[in-house]
Write an enzyme that holds these catalytic residues in place. Structure first.
Site, PDB file in Angstrom:
ATOM      1  CD  GLU A   1      -2.897  -1.179   2.331  1.00  0.00           C
ATOM      2  OE1 GLU A   1      -2.433  -1.206   3.491  1.00  0.00           O
ATOM      3  OE2 GLU A   1      -4.118  -1.185   2.086  1.00  0.00           O
TER       4      GLU A   1
ATOM      5  CD  GLU B   1      -3.141  -6.946   3.627  1.00  0.00           C
ATOM      6  OE1 GLU B   1      -2.788  -7.775   2.760  1.00  0.00           O
ATOM      7  OE2 GLU B   1      -2.685  -5.793   3.669  1.00  0.00           O
TER       8      GLU B   1
HETATM    9  C1  1HE Z   1       7.171  -7.809  12.117  1.00  0.00           C
HETATM   10  C2  1HE Z   1       6.436  -7.807  10.905  1.00  0.00           C
HETATM   11  C3  1HE Z   1       5.172  -7.189  10.911  1.00  0.00           C
HETATM   12  C4  1HE Z   1       8.282  -8.842  10.570  1.00  0.00           C
HETATM   13  N1  1HE Z   1       4.764  -6.638  12.071  1.00  0.00           N
HETATM   14  N2  1HE Z   1       6.701  -7.252  13.226  1.00  0.00           N
HETATM   15  N3  1HE Z   1       2.240  -8.399   6.452  1.00  0.00           N
HETATM   16  C5  1HE Z   1       2.651  -9.626   6.699  1.00  0.00           C
HETATM   17  O1  1HE Z   1       1.866 -10.513   6.898  1.00  0.00           O
HETATM   18  C6  1HE Z   1       4.141  -9.846   6.639  1.00  0.00           C
HETATM   19  C7  1HE Z   1       4.665 -10.368   7.954  1.00  0.00           C
HETATM   20  N4  1HE Z   1       6.096 -10.574   7.901  1.00  0.00           N
HETATM   21  C8  1HE Z   1       6.679 -11.610   7.228  1.00  0.00           C
HETATM   22  O2  1HE Z   1       6.030 -12.380   6.520  1.00  0.00           O
HETATM   23  C9  1HE Z   1       8.156 -11.766   7.383  1.00  0.00           C
HETATM   24  O3  1HE Z   1       8.549 -11.168   8.626  1.00  0.00           O
HETATM   25  C10 1HE Z   1       8.999 -11.152   6.238  1.00  0.00           C
HETATM   26  C11 1HE Z   1       8.797 -11.971   4.967  1.00  0.00           C
HETATM   27  C12 1HE Z   1       8.640  -9.696   5.979  1.00  0.00           C
HETATM   28  C13 1HE Z   1      10.496 -11.183   6.640  1.00  0.00           C
HETATM   29  O4  1HE Z   1      10.854 -12.517   7.005  1.00  0.00           O
HETATM   30  P1  1HE Z   1      12.160 -12.747   7.867  1.00  0.00           P
HETATM   31  O5  1HE Z   1      12.332 -14.242   8.011  1.00  0.00           O
HETATM   32  O6  1HE Z   1      13.303 -11.976   7.284  1.00  0.00           O
HETATM   33  O7  1HE Z   1      11.892 -12.056   9.294  1.00  0.00           O
HETATM   34  P2  1HE Z   1      11.055 -12.593  10.563  1.00  0.00           P
HETATM   35  O8  1HE Z   1      11.906 -13.561  11.339  1.00  0.00           O
HETATM   36  O9  1HE Z   1       9.705 -13.075  10.175  1.00  0.00           O
HETATM   37  O10 1HE Z   1      10.863 -11.269  11.405  1.00  0.00           O
HETATM   38  C14 1HE Z   1      11.981 -10.549  11.914  1.00  0.00           C
HETATM   39  C15 1HE Z   1      11.451  -9.597  12.949  1.00  0.00           C
HETATM   40  O11 1HE Z   1      10.605  -8.653  12.302  1.00  0.00           O
HETATM   41  C16 1HE Z   1      10.590 -10.273  13.998  1.00  0.00           C
HETATM   42  O12 1HE Z   1      10.723  -9.511  15.173  1.00  0.00           O
HETATM   43  P3  1HE Z   1      11.581 -10.050  16.436  1.00  0.00           P
HETATM   44  O13 1HE Z   1      11.452  -8.980  17.454  1.00  0.00           O
HETATM   45  O14 1HE Z   1      10.977 -11.369  16.821  1.00  0.00           O
HETATM   46  O15 1HE Z   1      13.006 -10.221  15.914  1.00  0.00           O
HETATM   47  C17 1HE Z   1       9.191 -10.082  13.458  1.00  0.00           C
HETATM   48  O16 1HE Z   1       8.210 -10.133  14.448  1.00  0.00           O
HETATM   49  C18 1HE Z   1       9.304  -8.683  12.873  1.00  0.00           C
HETATM   50  N5  1HE Z   1       8.303  -8.463  11.871  1.00  0.00           N
HETATM   51  N6  1HE Z   1       7.153  -8.462   9.978  1.00  0.00           N
HETATM   52  C19 1HE Z   1       5.518  -6.676  13.171  1.00  0.00           C
HETATM   53  N7  1HE Z   1       4.429  -7.103   9.833  1.00  0.00           N
HETATM   54  C20 1HE Z   1      -3.642  -0.850   7.348  1.00  0.00           C
HETATM   55  S1  1HE Z   1      -3.970  -2.483   7.185  1.00  0.00           S
HETATM   56  C21 1HE Z   1      -2.572  -3.204   6.528  1.00  0.00           C
HETATM   57  C22 1HE Z   1      -2.680  -4.694   6.647  1.00  0.00           C
HETATM   58  C23 1HE Z   1      -1.344  -5.340   6.658  1.00  0.00           C
HETATM   59  O17 1HE Z   1      -0.338  -4.778   6.331  1.00  0.00           O
HETATM   60  S2  1HE Z   1      -1.341  -6.961   7.146  1.00  0.00           S
HETATM   61  C24 1HE Z   1       0.371  -7.310   7.385  1.00  0.00           C
HETATM   62  C25 1HE Z   1       0.864  -8.050   6.247  1.00  0.00           C
END
Ligand code: 1HE
Length: 268
Positions: free
Chosen positions: A122, A142
């Site tokens: 977005e 989502e």
């Molecule tokens: C996060 C987030 C997040 C990572 N919010 N903390 N978005 C998603 O569904 C995407 C969610 N994220 C992922 O699928 C993956 O994290 C990634 C593909 C982006 C990256 O993978 P990777 O293996 O490099 O990292 P990781 O081990 O999953 O995450 C590393 C850290 O980033 C970890 O935090 P830590 O404190 O445990 O080290 C994760 O929690 C953090 N992290 N992504 C919070 N999204 C207005 S409405 C909009 C609707 C949406 O956007 S829905 C979200 C869609």
């Protein structure tokens, strides 16, 4: 009136101003994959509200680390356990930020790598030009997370890819990458090397245009999309009346007339 942007006030965005008026705006929470928490959205609102009046000629929007942006901060959202009204207001702040970007009149070139997902897509779709490298991939997870888009994807991503692809992305979690992402309209440039380098090159090129021309390109086109064809044609004439008679354009027109200006040629 020229506003000053206080770079030191920004924590989740790293800001860098270059001499030619190009600013580099970098999402700077790589350890959280640049997930968009409330604080980051407020910084985007602040910067993009000020940019049109602060002499910003163009922006490169980048993400630090291996991923552009992981979308909504799901952990903050989980911990806050928001009410419907609370989350509606969160979304309205996202819209405030992204509308300032799309309609602000300052060219924004997004440099994309790794995940460009959910709210990250977005955000990217509120930029005017998107450049991807070979690691970039696009998705709207989502549906799988029990959520719905709230940052304008129903409008901007649908504009980019069309309704059928948008619904497919949301229903099935389909991921687009590589040449296919360009073919469907998610990015306009795909580069073998650094998306940042190409985005900076494009931003510098855009910054050479007169600011009023860029203002019209990066504001009027979007407004006109929201109008009837009749009203858009009228508005286009009014905008062209202002832009195409700007005093600063006279030197450029004179250079064409005296044959000193570059001609438009095919790429070599
Ligand atoms: C996060 C987030 C997040 C990572 N919010 N903390 N978005 C998603 O569904 C995407 C969610 N994220 C992922 O699928 C993956 O994290 C990634 C593909 C982006 C990256 O993978 P990777 O293996 O490099 O990292 P990781 O081990 O999953 O995450 C590393 C850290 O980033 C970890 O935090 P830590 O404190 O445990 O080290 C994760 O929690 C953090 N992290 N992504 C919070 N999204 C207005 S409405 C909009 C609707 C949406 O956007 S829905 C979200 C869609």
């Amino acid at each position: 009136m020229t506003l000053q942007i206080d770079i030191a006030r920004y924590k989740n965005l790293a800001l860098e101003a270059q001499d030619d008026g190009v600013w580099i705006v970098t999402l700077n929470r790589p350890s959280k994959r640049n997930a968009l928490d409330i604080a980051t959205i407020e910084e985007l609102v602040d910067f993009f509200s000020a940019a049109p009046r602060a002499g910003v000629r163009a922006v490169v929007l980048a993400g630090s680390g291996d991923h552009f942006c992981a979308g909504l901060d799901l952990v903050e959202h989980h911990d806050a356990d928001r009410s419907p009204a609370d989350f509606m207001h969160v979304c309205l702040r996202w819209h405030e930020a992204f509308n300032k970007m799309e309609y602000g009149g300052v060219p924004i070139i997004a440099a994309l790598q790794g995940a460009v997902v959910g709210g990250g897509l977005e955000l990217a779709s509120a930029a005017h030009v998107r450049v991807m490298d070979q690691s970039a991939y696009f998705a709207l997870p989502e549906g799988q997370r029990g959520l719905f888009t709230g940052g304008g994807a129903t409008i901007r991503v649908t504009d980019l890819v069309g309704k059928a692809r948008m619904i497919d992305m949301m229903l099935t979690g389909r991921v687009y990458q590589g040449a296919e992402a360009v073919d469907v309209g998610l990015a306009q440039y795909s580069v073998e090397g650094s998306s940042f380098d190409r985005a900076l090159e494009l931003a510098r090129k855009a910054a050479e245009n007169l600011p009023l021309s860029n203002f019209a390109i990066c504001s009027a086109v979007s407004h006109m999309q929201n109008m009837s064809a009749m009203d858009a044609a009228y508005a286009e004439a009014v905008v062209a009346g202002v832009v195409n008679t700007q005093p600063d354009a006279r030197a450029r027109l004179a250079a064409f007339a005296d044959k000193s200006a570059a001609r438009v040629r095919p790429n070599e």
